[in-house]
Design a protein around this motif. Structure first.
Motif, PDB file in Angstrom:
ATOM      1  N   ASP A 164       0.829  -1.210   0.000  1.00  0.00           N
ATOM      2  CA  ASP A 164       0.000   0.000   0.000  1.00  0.00           C
ATOM      3  C   ASP A 164       0.863   1.260   0.000  1.00  0.00           C
ATOM      4  O   ASP A 164       0.511   2.277  -0.605  1.00  0.00           O
ATOM      5  N   ALA A 165       2.017   1.196   0.666  1.00  0.00           N
ATOM      6  CA  ALA A 165       2.895   2.363   0.765  1.00  0.00           C
ATOM      7  C   ALA A 165       3.613   2.651  -0.547  1.00  0.00           C
ATOM      8  O   ALA A 165       4.080   3.780  -0.782  1.00  0.00           O
ATOM      9  N   GLY A 166       3.724   1.651  -1.427  1.00  0.00           N
ATOM     10  CA  GLY A 166       4.441   1.806  -2.687  1.00  0.00           C
ATOM     11  C   GLY A 166       5.294   0.577  -2.962  1.00  0.00           C
ATOM     12  O   GLY A 166       4.981  -0.527  -2.492  1.00  0.00           O
ATOM     13  N   LEU A 167       6.377   0.761  -3.696  1.00  0.00           N
ATOM     14  CA  LEU A 167       7.299  -0.329  -4.008  1.00  0.00           C
ATOM     15  C   LEU A 167       8.339  -0.422  -2.891  1.00  0.00           C
ATOM     16  O   LEU A 167       9.255   0.401  -2.805  1.00  0.00           O
ATOM     17  N   VAL A 168       8.187  -1.419  -2.038  1.00  0.00           N
ATOM     18  CA  VAL A 168       9.009  -1.540  -0.828  1.00  0.00           C
ATOM     19  C   VAL A 168      10.202  -2.449  -1.103  1.00  0.00           C
ATOM     20  O   VAL A 168      10.068  -3.544  -1.658  1.00  0.00           O
ATOM     21  N   VAL A 169      11.385  -1.983  -0.697  1.00  0.00           N
ATOM     22  CA  VAL A 169      12.610  -2.747  -0.894  1.00  0.00           C
ATOM     23  C   VAL A 169      12.634  -3.940   0.059  1.00  0.00           C
ATOM     24  O   VAL A 169      12.599  -3.772   1.282  1.00  0.00           O
ATOM     25  N   GLN A 170      12.706  -5.129  -0.504  1.00  0.00           N
ATOM     26  CA  GLN A 170      12.811  -6.351   0.286  1.00  0.00           C
ATOM     27  C   GLN A 170      14.262  -6.774   0.486  1.00  0.00           C
ATOM     28  O   GLN A 170      14.621  -7.334   1.514  1.00  0.00           O
TER      29      GLN A 170
END
Length: 343
Positions: A164-170
């Protein structure tokens, strides 16, 4: 009537083989050019590669990704050693750098009028070097000049997940442009080169227009802070090498061996330490600069037309010329989806 053993019937006498004295003598004029107009690049006492002499004052072109790893660079031209070596510029798209030694009256290569040679034409380049004498290797042109796309696609060095926050770095890949730039796990990618990216596909569309060495400006949300990072792109094969069966049979090959706009392909059986120097035609003219040992059957050289333009840019203190957008490459796009998955 007695016959020789079958193995002997298919064997040439040693002097007549490709590394034999009789055949090497035929190419002595080209060897003399390599002796005077190519540079041996060393790391302390170890041979690292070769370079192309392009000015009497000691300007030399060589393979950038190999040279920048050297701890104690040393250059040998003909029989003279030069311990002071300056790095003047790098063209990351072509993987070429310009270095300078304190010399005068060197003999630059003579460029051929064209790199377009008929298939099967003989070409000559550097082989192993003895203490003072250049040795040579010979082969033939094996394909028409062509583009080499980035093997595995281009990488930022990030594994992303859409939330939901965007493209999150895993995950941040070790030794990648993202790692060097300072990105961290849980960072949220919001923009790329000033454009909003809410889907992985939107990020891919920006990346696939670029090339190795290009920098992508990422707008990042880290906690409550907005930040910006410049991330350098590299081929997947360079950051995440996974040798194929063909690679394992090929022996030593270059770490960077893809994503070149145009190359001359030849059959000379060198290795990663035989690149960086000139590729000569039978007139002793430079038709290109060896840039990659790709596998057991293919070596690549930058055509002399492009090489002269690269030299002019670097001599003028300029970097790589930006290329017009390329048509989407289906293979590269699929590989990028693996590197930056939409989960």
């Amino acid at each position: 009537m007695a016959h020789a053993p079958l193995s002997a019937q298919y064997s040439l006498e040693a002097p007549k083989r490709s590394t034999g004295s009789e055949l090497l003598a035929v190419f002595e004029p080209q060897r003399q050019v390599l002796q005077s107009s190519s540079a041996l690049i060393m790391d302390g006492r170890d041979e690292s590669g070769y370079g192309v002499v392009i000015s009497p004052e000691g300007h030399i072109l060589t393979k950038a990704s190999e040279f920048t790893r050297l701890k104690k660079p040393l250059v040998v031209v003909d029989k003279k050693r030069y311990k002071e070596v300056k790095l003047l510029g790098i063209d990351k798209q072509w993987d070429v750098c310009l270095i300078k030694i304190d010399a005068k009256d060197l003999k630059p290569v003579e460029y051929a009028e064209s790199s377009e040679l008929a298939l099967g034409s003989w070409v000559v380049t550097n082989g192993a070097t003895s203490r003072f004498r250049r040795r040579l290797l010979m082969g033939v042109i094996s394909a028409k000049p062509h583009r080499i796309p980035p093997a595995g696609g281009l990488m930022l060095g990030l594994t992303l997940k859409k939330e939901d926050a965007g493209l999150v770095v895993q995950k941040v890949t070790a030794n990648s442009g993202a790692k060097d730039a300072g990105l961290k796990q849980k960072d949220v990618v919001l923009t790329a080169n000033g454009k909003s990216v809410k889907e992985v596909k939107e990020l891919l569309e920006i990346i696939e227009q670029l090339h190795t060495g290009s920098r992508v400006e990422l707008g990042i949300k880290r906690g409550d802070e907005d930040m910006s990072f410049e991330v350098e792109l590299a081929p997947k094969e360079q950051l995440m090498p996974k040798p194929s069966r063909n690679d394992m049979m090929s022996g030593d090959f270059s770490t960077r061996r893809s994503d070149f706009p145009r190359v001359v392909q030849h059959s000379i059986l060198g290795n990663s330490k035989s690149v960086g120097g000139p590729l000569l035609n039978l007139e002793g003219q430079c038709v290109g600069m060896n840039i990659a040992r790709a596998n057991r059957a293919e070596s690549f050289a930058i055509p002399c037309e492009e090489l002269q333009k690269i030299a002019a840019r670097l001599m003028a203190g300029e970097g790589a010329a930006e290329q017009p957008p390329k048509a989407p490459d289906e293979t590269a796009e699929k590989s990028l989806r693996v590197v930056i998955p939409d989960q």
